[in-house]
Write an enzyme that holds these catalytic residues in place. Sequence first.
Site, short mmCIF file in Angstrom:
data_model
loop_
_atom_site.label_atom_id
_atom_site.label_comp_id
_atom_site.label_asym_id
_atom_site.label_seq_id
_atom_site.Cartn_x
_atom_site.Cartn_y
_atom_site.Cartn_z
N SER A 1 0.65 -1.32 -0.18
CA SER A 1 0.06 0.07 -0.06
C SER A 1 0.92 1.34 -0.13
O SER A 1 0.32 2.40 -0.51
CB SER A 1 -0.89 0.07 1.35
OG SER A 1 -1.67 -1.12 1.42
N HIS B 1 -0.61 -2.46 -7.44
CA HIS B 1 -1.33 -2.28 -6.33
C HIS B 1 -2.62 -2.19 -6.87
O HIS B 1 -3.13 -1.29 -7.30
CB HIS B 1 -1.06 -0.80 -5.70
CG HIS B 1 -1.71 -0.50 -4.64
ND1 HIS B 1 -1.91 1.01 -4.07
CD2 HIS B 1 -2.06 -1.18 -3.58
CE1 HIS B 1 -2.57 0.86 -3.28
NE2 HIS B 1 -2.68 -0.43 -2.67
N GLU C 1 -2.60 0.56 -9.54
CA GLU C 1 -1.49 1.46 -9.79
C GLU C 1 -0.13 0.48 -9.92
O GLU C 1 -0.10 -0.50 -9.38
CB GLU C 1 -1.23 2.32 -8.49
CG GLU C 1 -2.16 3.46 -8.01
CD GLU C 1 -1.67 3.77 -6.65
OE1 GLU C 1 -1.95 5.22 -6.61
OE2 GLU C 1 -1.58 3.18 -5.78
N ASN D 1 -3.04 6.39 -2.07
CA ASN D 1 -2.89 6.27 -0.50
C ASN D 1 -2.46 7.42 0.29
O ASN D 1 -2.51 7.93 1.24
CB ASN D 1 -2.45 4.81 -0.20
CG ASN D 1 -3.27 3.78 -0.09
OD1 ASN D 1 -4.35 3.92 -0.11
ND2 ASN D 1 -2.54 2.63 -0.10
#
Length: 280
Positions: free
Chosen positions: A117, A138, A150, A188
């Site tokens: 993450s 991701h 991602e 994130n």
Amino acid sequence: MNKAAVIGSGTMGNGIAQVVATAGYNVTLVDLKKEYLNRGMETIQKNLDRAVKKEKLEDKEKKEILNRINTTTEYENIKEVNIVIEAVPENIEIKKEVFKELDKVLNQDVIIASNTSALSLTELATVTSRPEKVLGIHFFNPVTVMKLVELIKNIITSQDTYDRAKKFVASLNKTAVEVNESPGFVVNRLLIPMINEAIFLVEENVACPDDIDTAMKLGANHPLGPLALADLVGLDVCLAIMETLHKEFGDSKYRASTLLRKKVRAGQLGRKTGEGFYQY
Ligand code: 3HC
């Protein structure tokens, strides 16, 4: 390229395995214990059953998808795969150990991807003998629903690795965005500080969780309020991401809320433990 392995059968790992198997790949799901694998497979089974019930999937297709997923506790059993996605807990030391093990058993041309993450892909890449074949793939929770992936280049990732991973992601029917490694990447870095700020609002008694969530749903058109989203993502994951942002940037704007820490210490991690900001 038709064989993949997913390391870790938790929330993200089992979702990734389901998506990859649905796209037609043979998937081996790896975890430390048989009971973790069984739990992961139960979740996949439930998700597929729901899709059949909603007539989005034929029963025959469900069986085919399930047949394409094997489970194992031994890295030796994934020697033949073409790509590996690691989705173990968000702890750099655990991930490094997994990367070292994978590097030992896999052919030299196999891509090793991490679903981290926020952690450094370069740090993970450099424990292997193939840093140019390591990158971030991701996914977002719930993996079966969210369209984005991602694709994160570590500082040494080769263009060939990136191109192969991009094709793989396209074959999963997901949309990739290209990201150069930086703590928290794009989503994130934006999302988790917002969630953390919502937890500060609870801590400071500015508003209750329900009203904060209603405010963001009706005032900013978010599909889920930040505290319900924290429960979906997992409070332990939110805290780990805030810690990474804080440590890597050294900027106090990324400090985690005390309430977030307390809830993690209490084991109130969100949906996966039955309680977070809400009860499940
Ligand atoms: N697992 C699997 N499928 C789920 C699910 C879950 N936990 N929750 C909902 N779904 C499915 C439903 O079955 C339904 O499927 P269908 O369209 O085939 O019928 C679909 O999602 C829509 O569900 P609902 O109508 O019940 O509910 P919503 O309209 O509220 O949608 C949602 C649910 C898609 C989860 C929506 O609330 C949403 O988009 N929330 C935001 C999610 C988000 O921001 N995720 C990113 C988190 S950050 C992250 O993952 C990064 C990581 O590194 C921390």
